[in-house]
Design an enzyme around this catalytic site. Sequence first.
Site, PDB file in Angstrom:
ATOM      1  CB  SER A 175      -0.956  -0.068   1.190  1.00 37.60           C
ATOM      2  OG  SER A 175      -1.971   0.897   1.057  1.00 37.60           O
ATOM      3  CG  ASP A 217      -7.108  -3.217  -2.645  1.00 42.08           C
ATOM      4  OD1 ASP A 217      -7.685  -2.312  -2.016  1.00 42.08           O
ATOM      5  OD2 ASP A 217      -5.925  -3.532  -2.460  1.00 42.08           O
ATOM      6  CG  HIS A 251      -5.593  -2.636   0.852  1.00 44.22           C
ATOM      7  ND1 HIS A 251      -5.012  -2.298  -0.349  1.00 44.22           N
ATOM      8  CD2 HIS A 251      -4.975  -1.854   1.783  1.00 44.22           C
ATOM      9  CE1 HIS A 251      -4.101  -1.348  -0.156  1.00 44.22           C
ATOM     10  NE2 HIS A 251      -4.045  -1.061   1.128  1.00 44.22           N
TER      11      HIS A 251
END
Lengths: 276, 276
Positions: free
Chosen positions: A146, A222, A254
């Site tokens: 991320s 995600d 995610h």
Amino acid sequence: MQTVSENACFGGTQGVYSHKSTACSCDMTFGLFLPEEAKDGPVPLLWYLSGLTCTHENAMTKAGAQAWAADHSIALVFPDTSPRGEGVADHEDYDLGQGAGFYVNATQKPWVPHFRMWDYIADELPALLTEKFAIDGDRQAITGHSMGGHGALTLAMNLPGRFRSVSAFSPICNPTGADWGRKQLAAYLGEDESLWERHDASIMMRKTGFDGPVLIDTGSSDQFIELLRPETLAEAIATRRQPATLRLQPGYDHSYFFVSSFIEDHVAFHAQALWS
Amino acid sequence: MQTVSENACFGGTQGVYSHKSTACSCDMTFGLFLPEEAKDGPVPLLWYLSGLTCTHENAMTKAGAQAWAADHSIALVFPDTSPRGEGVADHEDYDLGQGAGFYVNATQKPWVPHFRMWDYIADELPALLTEKFAIDGDRQAITGHSMGGHGALTLAMNLPGRFRSVSAFSPICNPTGADWGRKQLAAYLGEDESLWERHDASIMMRKTGFDGPVLIDTGSSDQFIELLRPETLAEAIATRRQPATLRLQPGYDHSYFFVSSFIEDHVAFHAQALWS
């Protein structure tokens, strides 16, 4: 430097250490996994940069990377994601301030002088690691998740020759064009958007690319994918003819359940570059 | 039953579910990993019982078991370690009350009516799992860590025919003879020590043993080893000639870094029994 803890782990040692950081003007804590082979001499190093809200601890305990790092005789470092502590600026939003350093050197108030994560990851921490531990500074690779995927990609492309390979899990691919990015880059770097460009993986991919292999995994489910903008980086990679593997993994989200599901692939990918 | 979350994980699904428990008279939460093959029909089930202070979440996120369960097409269940919530008794000590159910049916105040973890794990949760999910109730195995290792061993020996194999990480081996045990057994079951015996793995090993393979790992540097008393169970196993593998792992401690280092072995051990 102080030892916070050391635990036997997959034949090696999972340590946690703290030190006074010059770059960040505060105490910083990091996790370091050393495989058994580090007893006999320096081993290659894989950086794992974490995402928003994380400390050094999340990936260290949840990603499951040590199993594969031990198999490949590779060290892993898990830095924190921002300066912390009393006297360090913060913000009520989860995505700004402590836990959200974004891997840049802040130039704006109230984030100076502490928020200098770029210098910390690019200069200070690697110097400390190669000085204090059996780490081969000539064999480094980098990954992240991320915000940490953003950090991994932008560091790799801005520091040619430093990392032999780069990978990312669900990276923020185009921070100059999304809410995960514009907010933080404006806060830390100010309104002159030309200063943001080197911190955008898609722009850097168009401009310079990366001299080595690239692997990027993103979950097709995600929940933050609109903020990540993988399409921007995919287009830049294809336009550049950058050697890379991009995967949209069906049904994954995610979370760390996604990261742990594919960490074996990423460690093996880096091991191939680090040991060749 | 309510779905709290479901995440794609190693080709399968890591779910978290809550339900009203009759045994514990409160809402209970558990984690369940189902491998991809569960879409095609029932799969074997490996129970993972956790230790003091843990919820369903610790092992689910830190043990790294899903990688190997997916490889072997096995489901994993991560129950909570006690009843919880408002109106459920608790104690200021970390090792009594919520987070410390000890896998017994309490008969003493203030622990009745909620603290019935034995019935919950032995009866209620397996019935729910085989009813609601693609779980083959005829193929079950059990493992656990610390207090959960105690639970795994005592459940396996008290329920002959239920589990095909049993293993444990750093189990509490002799609770009737150590501070991790005497305190809780007295609180939950009262002062009549004859009622404690079926909840002591070393005593049960002497009395009945286990009709199947046994695997037990303990770290030689476990900081709680005086409370675990592995020597008592080792003696009982050897005296009985119980087929078993006992390992003292050099340098490892009581942490999840120890569990994750050897979880591959344990899942493979159970897979052999579950798929034969």
